[in-house]
Design an enzyme around this catalytic site. Structure first.
Site, PDB file in Angstrom:
ATOM      1  NE  ARG A  98      39.655  37.124  29.683  1.00 46.83           N
ATOM      2  CZ  ARG A  98      39.856  37.490  30.952  1.00 46.83           C
ATOM      3  NH1 ARG A  98      39.314  38.611  31.400  1.00 46.83           N
ATOM      4  NH2 ARG A  98      40.579  36.769  31.770  1.00 46.83           N
TER       5      ARG A  98
ATOM      6  CD  GLU B 257      49.808  33.413  43.407  1.00 45.56           C
ATOM      7  OE1 GLU B 257      49.179  33.949  42.471  1.00 45.56           O
ATOM      8  OE2 GLU B 257      50.908  33.811  43.808  1.00 45.56           O
TER       9      GLU B 257
END
Ligand code: AMP
Length: 176
Positions: free
Chosen positions: A59, A96
């Site tokens: 994006r 993560e």
């Protein structure tokens, strides 16, 4: 900024339970909100010496391309590993679960060029921090990082400040 914030769609529990996904495709599809967002991202940098905009996949390519056009400067794609055809330099960063890697072409930046980083959203700042390291390794002077959305609870802006990069964003959302 209310118009911009209202144009961002929130998808709860995407891509996994507990995450509020801030979807900018609705902003990009709204002519007035897209224009206002790009203008507001450019405004703090008008008249400053910026040689290139570096947009983070994917994006950040859309927003960064528009920002680069408006500043009349070149654009550098910061891509996920394995996508760029020429010789690259890469920087890994922690997710993560596991690690990821971003790359730029080895000749994308000339030493000393001033670069503005653009992405849609800063969360933990891990991706943007990797982009800072990569661009600096290529000889760039990173003059700032511009986002539409900040998730301040995740501390990304502070993480960039600790690297000496000022992060600016247009709107903020609480939580993850
Ligand atoms: P981070 O490295 O943690 O700052 O994550 C930033 C990157 O992950 C950006 O490229 C974002 O597009 C994406 N991202 C992280 N969290 C979200 C979220 N809640 N909604 C939409 N995109 C997100």
């Amino acid at each position: 900024m209310d118009h911009i914030k209202a144009a961002i769609r929130t998808i709860p529990d995407y891509p996994k339970p507990g995450i509020m996904f801030r979807d900018v495709t609705t902003l990009l599809g709204d002519a007035g909100a897209f224009r206002a967002a790009v203008d507001a991202m450019v405004f703090p940098h008008a008249g400053k010496k910026i040689d290139k905009v570096a947009g983070i996949e994917a994006r950040g390519f859309i927003l960064g391309g528009a920002v680069a056009h408006q500043l009349s400067v070149g654009f550098v794609p910061v891509r996920k590993k394995g996508k760029l055809p020429h010789k690259t330099i890469s920087q890994s960063y922690e997710l993560e679960y596991g690690v990821d890697e971003v790359e730029i072409h080895v000749d994308a930046i000339r030493p000393g060029e001033t670069v503005l980083i653009v992405d849609d959203l800063i969360a933990t700042g891990g991706t943007a921090e990797a982009a800072v390291k990569l661009l600096r390794a290529a000889g760039a002077e990173v003059v700032g990082a511009s986002f539409v959305i900040d998730l301040p609870d995740l501390g990304g802006a502070r993480r960039l400040e600790a690297r000496g990069v000022k992060a600016t964003s247009l709107v903020a959302f609480e939580g993850e």
